[in-house]
Design an enzyme around this catalytic site. Sequence first.
Site, PDB file in Angstrom:
ATOM      1  N   ASP A 241       0.817  -1.201   0.000  1.00  0.00           N
ATOM      2  CA  ASP A 241       0.000   0.000   0.000  1.00  0.00           C
ATOM      3  C   ASP A 241       0.861   1.265   0.000  1.00  0.00           C
ATOM      4  OD1 ASP A 241      -2.047   1.874   2.072  1.00  0.00           O
ATOM      5  OD2 ASP A 241      -2.823   0.905   0.266  1.00  0.00           O
ATOM      6  N   GLU A 295       1.797  -0.455  -4.752  1.00  0.00           N
ATOM      7  CA  GLU A 295       0.761   0.503  -5.167  1.00  0.00           C
ATOM      8  C   GLU A 295       1.453   1.863  -5.188  1.00  0.00           C
ATOM      9  OE1 GLU A 295      -3.323   2.702  -3.925  1.00  0.00           O
ATOM     10  OE2 GLU A 295      -1.602   2.404  -2.589  1.00  0.00           O
TER      11      GLU A 295
HETATM   12  O1  TEU Z   1      -4.766   3.959  -1.720  1.00  0.00           O
HETATM   13  C1  TEU Z   1      -3.878   4.991  -1.974  1.00  0.00           C
HETATM   14  C2  TEU Z   1      -4.427   5.827  -3.039  1.00  0.00           C
HETATM   15  O2  TEU Z   1      -3.807   6.138  -3.971  1.00  0.00           O
HETATM   16  C3  TEU Z   1      -5.843   6.139  -2.870  1.00  0.00           C
HETATM   17  O3  TEU Z   1      -5.921   6.856  -1.738  1.00  0.00           O
HETATM   18  C4  TEU Z   1      -6.457   6.836  -3.962  1.00  0.00           C
HETATM   19  O4  TEU Z   1      -5.643   7.623  -4.676  1.00  0.00           O
HETATM   20  C5  TEU Z   1      -7.452   7.739  -3.446  1.00  0.00           C
HETATM   21  O5  TEU Z   1      -8.295   6.997  -2.736  1.00  0.00           O
HETATM   22  C6  TEU Z   1      -8.127   8.399  -4.537  1.00  0.00           C
HETATM   23  O6  TEU Z   1      -9.477   8.266  -4.434  1.00  0.00           O
HETATM   24  C7  TEU Z   1      -4.380   3.026  -0.757  1.00  0.00           C
HETATM   25  C8  TEU Z   1      -5.516   2.025  -0.590  1.00  0.00           C
HETATM   26  O7  TEU Z   1      -5.712   1.367  -1.809  1.00  0.00           O
HETATM   27  C9  TEU Z   1      -6.728   2.809  -0.178  1.00  0.00           C
HETATM   28  O8  TEU Z   1      -7.864   1.981  -0.113  1.00  0.00           O
HETATM   29  C10 TEU Z   1      -6.453   3.421   1.175  1.00  0.00           C
HETATM   30  O9  TEU Z   1      -7.522   4.256   1.511  1.00  0.00           O
HETATM   31  C11 TEU Z   1      -5.179   4.245   1.146  1.00  0.00           C
HETATM   32  O10 TEU Z   1      -4.104   3.622   0.466  1.00  0.00           O
HETATM   33  C12 TEU Z   1      -4.663   4.435   2.560  1.00  0.00           C
HETATM   34  O11 TEU Z   1      -4.249   3.192   3.063  1.00  0.00           O
END
Ligand code: TEU
Length: 594
Positions: A241, A295
């Site tokens: 993440d 990610e």
């Molecule tokens: O997401 C990171 C991220 O890029 C997202 O926050 C996204 O860009 C944003 O929601 C835009 O709408 C990761 C996880 O996939 C996400 O579910 C989490 O909320 C976030 O990190 C924090 O852990």
Amino acid sequence: MRTLYSLIVVFAVPLILAARTEKTTAMEPLSPNSQNDSTANGYQKKWWKEAVVYQIYPRSFKDSNGDGIGDLKGITSQLDYIKGLGVDVIWLSPMYDSPNADNGYDIRDYRKIMTEFGTMSDFDELLKGVKQRKMKMILDLVVNHSSDEHAWFAESRKSKDNPYRDYYIWRPAKNGKEPNNWVSYFSGPAWKKDPATGEYYLHLFAEKQPDLNWENPKVRHEVYDIMKFWLDKGADGFRMDVIPFISKDQSFPDFPKDYDGNFGKVYALGPKLHDYIQEMNREVLSKYDVMTVGEAAGWTLEKTPLLVDERRNELNMIFQFDVVGIDRQRWRWKPWTWRDVKAIYTRYDKALDVHSWNTVFLSNHDNPRVVSHFGDDSPLFRLASAKALATILLTQKGTPFIYQGDELGMTNYPFTKIEEFDDIEVKNAWKAEVLTGQVDAADYIAHLRKTSRDHSRTPMQWDSSPNGGFTTAAKAWLAVNPNYKEINAKQALTDPNSIYHYFRSVIELRKKTPALIYGDYADLDPRNASIFAYTRTLGADKYLVVLNLSKENVAYTLPGALKAGQLALSNLEGKEENVPVVNLKGWEARIYKL
Ligand code: TEU
Ligand code: CA
């Protein structure tokens, strides 16, 4: 244990396959154990390059105990359904103990299963079921931040000299205010003043998601031990993440003068990122046969090799967001074109050589439903466009990731009011921007109807019974899309023409066609506004993928006097072969062997 679905999968699917195989022409299969004869087209062959991944968002997959919340037993009960698609790897979104401020992406105990989702033995049972079906499972590693209810943070906030103080990022006020002007992804400043010591702690996401201090080697080794704990249990790797955010510039400067509002890009510029990931690789990853996908929020496309070039011993692949994020700035929607999307795939092809592998994804739990986002979810074109998008997902270069429910063509939810949303990102922005009068409420909801993360979080639609068969409870934790009577797994499994069976056929073709995995990529007509025509070539094996990404019928003259060749697969009835012009109906997709 055999559920109704598994019976349908085990008996119905082969029948339907027999019916379908006339469309897929026999190809020499990938040498059975592609692992040992090591290269293809200059690429090192790896199981995770040839794999197809299925992402599960446990809260919304299947409820097994009638409390309206999906759980691990629910997933185990549907493994035959997943296996039936032909996927090789399951990516399980967080199932760890969490107060769910951000639906599990705020972890309170990294070695404990979330109470709502079940127990550690439920997890072991799930992993066993996955392995029994010759699939693998990767877990979500959320270590840029933890929950503020984690024992480490409970200690850290007690006093400035607490032994855990340095597990998080604390700074004194600057001119009585936040240490710098960084903002949170979930609205408001990225710093919160903590009464106990009067200092601020950093949280790039929610206040209940304090960032861990990776400068502290104790923190890094805590993380490596957690990774070994799950890998020793048999997990096959991690999706990491917001991994580019783990390193921070310790002087915490304000946003640069030329700041364009894209704060993720700033948070991904930490100076020691590669040192930490290379250390993680030395300490953990290099000791296991694992798959790692980072990610990479805020990461620019052309810098992808810095994280994935196999000679750097960092990660195997990353999620880079240029395609899936093409039409939004946070919650705001903005127009996009297929010409723009096609250009991004060509940029990937130019930026990644044989030492750098890519991912292919059009959806996940942070984005709207793929058929509503990139396709046409109207009754007339939902099937064809969902299949066309599946064709792109499974024939572009890189490891494809399917998000739960997209194999059924599940659509965005018809949200009308703020009370219907669950997502902290939505609720915080409502408070920060709508309730403060900066944004009009109806305008905000209108944008969310296109961009909200909650679209992909509505429960899986298993059948036409109440709540789509997701739960026996009166209410699911988030409302099931009212179109579940038409769109559900039971219907799809018994319908040979369903999106589920089309996904299955393309995955089957991909598995036995090295060119669709390792083959060179070439966009034949990048300027064309609605036709996407590209080739994948491996030695003498050359395939043409041609898609009509509009609802109009098109008589498309193949560029460069090309002839269509032998039809390997199509999502509609088109049977033309060896012709210079292909007549494509709306959202028609075809794969030809040239
Ligand atoms: O997401 C990171 C991220 O890029 C997202 O926050 C996204 O860009 C944003 O929601 C835009 O709408 C990761 C996880 O996939 C996400 O579910 C989490 O909320 C976030 O990190 C924090 O852990
Ligand atoms: Ca449950």
